[in-house]
Design a protein around this motif. Sequence first.
Motif, short mmCIF file in Angstrom:
data_model
loop_
_atom_site.label_atom_id
_atom_site.label_comp_id
_atom_site.label_asym_id
_atom_site.label_seq_id
_atom_site.Cartn_x
_atom_site.Cartn_y
_atom_site.Cartn_z
N GLY A 154 19.80 -29.46 93.08
CA GLY A 154 20.09 -30.34 94.20
C GLY A 154 19.66 -31.77 93.96
N LEU A 155 20.37 -32.70 94.62
CA LEU A 155 20.00 -34.12 94.67
C LEU A 155 20.15 -34.55 96.12
CD1 LEU A 155 21.98 -35.41 91.54
CD2 LEU A 155 19.49 -35.24 91.71
N ASN A 156 19.03 -34.83 96.78
CA ASN A 156 19.04 -35.19 98.19
C ASN A 156 18.81 -36.68 98.39
OD1 ASN A 156 19.33 -32.52 98.82
ND2 ASN A 156 17.33 -32.27 99.75
N ILE A 157 19.54 -37.27 99.36
CA ILE A 157 19.22 -38.62 99.81
C ILE A 157 17.90 -38.56 100.57
CG2 ILE A 157 19.92 -40.52 101.32
CD1 ILE A 157 21.67 -40.35 98.90
N HIS A 161 18.00 -37.30 108.00
CA HIS A 161 19.10 -36.34 108.06
C HIS A 161 19.35 -35.73 106.68
CE1 HIS A 161 19.95 -37.53 112.16
NE2 HIS A 161 19.95 -38.79 111.79
N PHE A 162 19.91 -34.54 106.68
CA PHE A 162 20.12 -33.78 105.45
C PHE A 162 21.43 -34.21 104.80
CE2 PHE A 162 20.89 -29.26 103.63
CZ PHE A 162 20.47 -29.69 102.39
N ILE A 163 21.33 -34.94 103.70
CA ILE A 163 22.51 -35.38 102.95
C ILE A 163 22.25 -35.02 101.49
CG2 ILE A 163 24.01 -37.31 102.36
CD1 ILE A 163 22.75 -38.80 104.78
N THR A 164 23.06 -34.13 100.94
CA THR A 164 22.86 -33.67 99.57
C THR A 164 24.12 -33.92 98.75
OG1 THR A 164 21.99 -31.82 98.25
CG2 THR A 164 23.60 -31.28 99.95
N MET A 165 23.96 -34.21 97.48
CA MET A 165 25.08 -34.57 96.61
C MET A 165 25.94 -33.35 96.25
SD MET A 165 24.93 -37.83 96.16
CE MET A 165 24.45 -37.83 97.90
N ALA A 246 27.31 -32.81 113.88
CA ALA A 246 28.58 -32.77 113.16
C ALA A 246 28.49 -33.60 111.89
CB ALA A 246 29.70 -33.31 114.05
N GLY A 247 29.04 -33.05 110.81
CA GLY A 247 29.06 -33.75 109.53
C GLY A 247 27.85 -33.49 108.66
N SER A 248 26.83 -32.82 109.19
CA SER A 248 25.61 -32.57 108.41
C SER A 248 25.88 -31.62 107.26
CB SER A 248 24.53 -31.94 109.30
OG SER A 248 24.15 -32.81 110.32
N SER A 249 25.17 -31.85 106.14
CA SER A 249 25.12 -30.82 105.10
C SER A 249 24.48 -29.58 105.71
CB SER A 249 24.30 -31.31 103.91
OG SER A 249 24.91 -32.43 103.31
N PHE A 250 24.92 -28.42 105.29
CA PHE A 250 24.43 -27.18 105.90
C PHE A 250 24.36 -26.09 104.84
CE2 PHE A 250 25.55 -23.13 108.12
CZ PHE A 250 24.37 -23.00 108.84
N PHE A 251 23.19 -25.45 104.71
CA PHE A 251 22.99 -24.36 103.75
C PHE A 251 22.71 -23.06 104.50
CE2 PHE A 251 21.15 -26.75 99.77
CZ PHE A 251 22.24 -27.59 99.79
N PHE A 252 23.17 -21.96 103.93
CA PHE A 252 22.68 -20.64 104.34
C PHE A 252 22.59 -19.79 103.09
CE2 PHE A 252 27.29 -20.46 104.73
CZ PHE A 252 27.65 -19.22 104.22
N LYS A 253 21.89 -18.66 103.17
CA LYS A 253 21.76 -17.82 101.98
C LYS A 253 22.25 -16.41 102.24
CE LYS A 253 16.78 -17.26 102.85
NZ LYS A 253 15.43 -17.57 102.34
N VAL A 254 22.76 -15.81 101.19
CA VAL A 254 23.15 -14.40 101.21
C VAL A 254 22.24 -13.71 100.21
CG1 VAL A 254 25.03 -12.76 100.95
CG2 VAL A 254 25.53 -15.11 101.69
#
Length: 730
Positions: A154-157, A161-165, A246-254
């Motif tokens: 990962g590369l995060n700003i 707010h969560f903004i990832t490349m 709205a528009g946020s980067s969003f992660f979830f895991k399986v």
Amino acid sequence: MNEFKYYDIPSPFPTLARGLFTRELNETQKPKKYQILVRGYDKFFNIGEVPWTTWASIEEHTAPPYVLTLKSNGCIIFIAALTPEKLVITSKHSLGTVQAVVKKYLDKLGKTEADLAAVLWEKNWTAIAELCDDSFEEHVLAYPPEKTGLHLHGLNIRSKHFITMPQDVVDEFAEQWGFIKTPSKVVNSVKEVKDFTTACAENGEWNGESVEGFVVRTHVTEPPTATDKGKGKAGSQGSSRSPYEAGSSFFFKVKFDEPYMMYRDWREVTKTLLSKGLSPSNLPRSKMKRAETKLDIAAREKFLAWMKSKDGMKDLEEVQAKEVDEEGKKVFGKTVILPVAIPGCGKTAVSVALSHIFGFGHTQSDDVHVKKAAPVFIKNVIELLDKNDVVIADKNNHLIQHRKSLRDATAGRYSQPVRLLALNWSLDKPPAMIHRICGDRVEQRGENHQTLRADTSKSHEDVIWMFINNTEELTASEVDDIIEMEVEEDLEQAVRRAVKGVAKALELEMPSEEKIQEGIEAVGWYEPKTKKPDEKKKETKKGKVAGSASGARYFGLLPEVDLIELLDERMQKDDVDEGMRQLWAKLKEGGRVTKRPHVTIVHKNSMETEKPLWDRCAALHAVTPAPPLFKGKLKTVLCNDRVMALTAEDFVLVQGSANGQNQEGADFVSKLAHEVRQRLHITVGTKAADIPAVEAKALVEGYRKGVEDGVKVLQLEGVEFKGRVKGMNG
């Protein structure tokens, strides 16, 4: 930030980041501004773990592409720019554990710390990697040598707010800087995510490799899921409220149960057998449901049966003969003696004495004046160890990585194992006491040191605080033997303690009294081989005692007391109000007990009315070589439902303690006004972060004027404390 609070909507936190480091930009301006230095991912959850990670919610509130990245099985590491030339390297919660790992990658590429810092500073990124290295920290899934290292994912700003490349940018960065790329796969629907992860779960692997699961990276769509009113049917907006915009980067895991859970069962079974014995009766029934686990046990039982055979016993005896003596003790060849200390403890003085008394080799890290000093110091230790049976590795060795470097460098080098023998100066006294003792010693040695020398700005005091705050406590598993030293002991006591411990540990004849005296005298003759020129003193950081009084926010005493030890004992008595006892428990549980107790005498905010008092404090702070020592008594515990404080009274000079500076101290005490004495106190802690510590001052002043409404009071038995007047800024 308690992990369970990330489940709350609306979020109680100003950011959902998990792994966040900031610094204050404008200490003197209001409102204060802060810069985010290191920014981790937002806290993310497994499928079904929270309402907004059900498959229905993800289908409704996210959009393609969905990037599945392999879930690494290691330790998360953040790399960011502290300045355009310096890096800051952290885990989720602590600094400075794996700098050497990152520098190894840079060295391999022929690049420098400044090269990487420049890019991260320009882009305003935090690089996020997983350290997968079983020698550093063993996890359930093993990593072969070719996959051991930093897996960049990962590369995060660096923003609230969560903004990832995007993943292609991350992969390109990994290739450019020599990191291991994290395997990934892009799909275009939630159904494809489900189908792919289900297939991997059934197979137990992906691309022939056992996997723990996947992190899925996407973004939130319109409408913002946090605007609903919490009403609706299951699977609709009402039951899947989310903290994201709205528009946020969003992660979830399986995350997969198998084979991860099977490997974990095997690990737990092994631990149980090792700790309780190899009898089948000791096997935990809950871990024995899988046929594979039973087969794993059966393999061990066959091995143990072979061990009882003639061949097994013979092989075992040959191995043991190389490792232990006739009495069963581990056999060592050479020995490295390593101090575990902070500046001013006396490690070099003791090392010089031991070297003279026993003839040991002795090398100092402070003699190494190159940019990358650590590898050179290790090289010096090894070169000396090749020629000597015992070498003193004279360095603070206050971090785990320092001790591990010595272990790694000596492992397997000689025909017999190398013993690591620690001289351990534990920091088990109140921090202010340790700081005073070590600070005085640095003052007293004057110019007789390679790098850390006292000056009129007293910048060495900041350095000592840094070591006190950053030291990682020594554990028995890190070394082969420990000699416990005492910070308070003088040179002669410390040398005698070390000599006795070394003679016992190495089974050497106890030196004569004459030889011990020679060693103590040798310390007086000692002069460093080289001295590094004084560098420009760095600006004092928040939270540390100011080296120069000009940078202080307030002046106060640093009492040499352990608040937790003191109040824990008192709170057990029958006369304690239950509300006070409960507040004390909450302060401890929430980590809200002040870590550096202080008694404020005058604050910068009151300069207009108390300038003479400020000037007198500044003059005391600047006294050299040792400012006067004062004492007082802690007599009363006060609290309401927001804050707890201790009253400080009977403020006087400790006579004969200030090396001829008693007059300054006596004058200061005599001129201390009644209204100043009335406000003297220690703020034990506030119930919450938004409660200002100044409320403790109001509580104490009110109590002393007879205002007791809502105040809980507990008397102490006049606990005496000592301390010096210091300029502080945090």
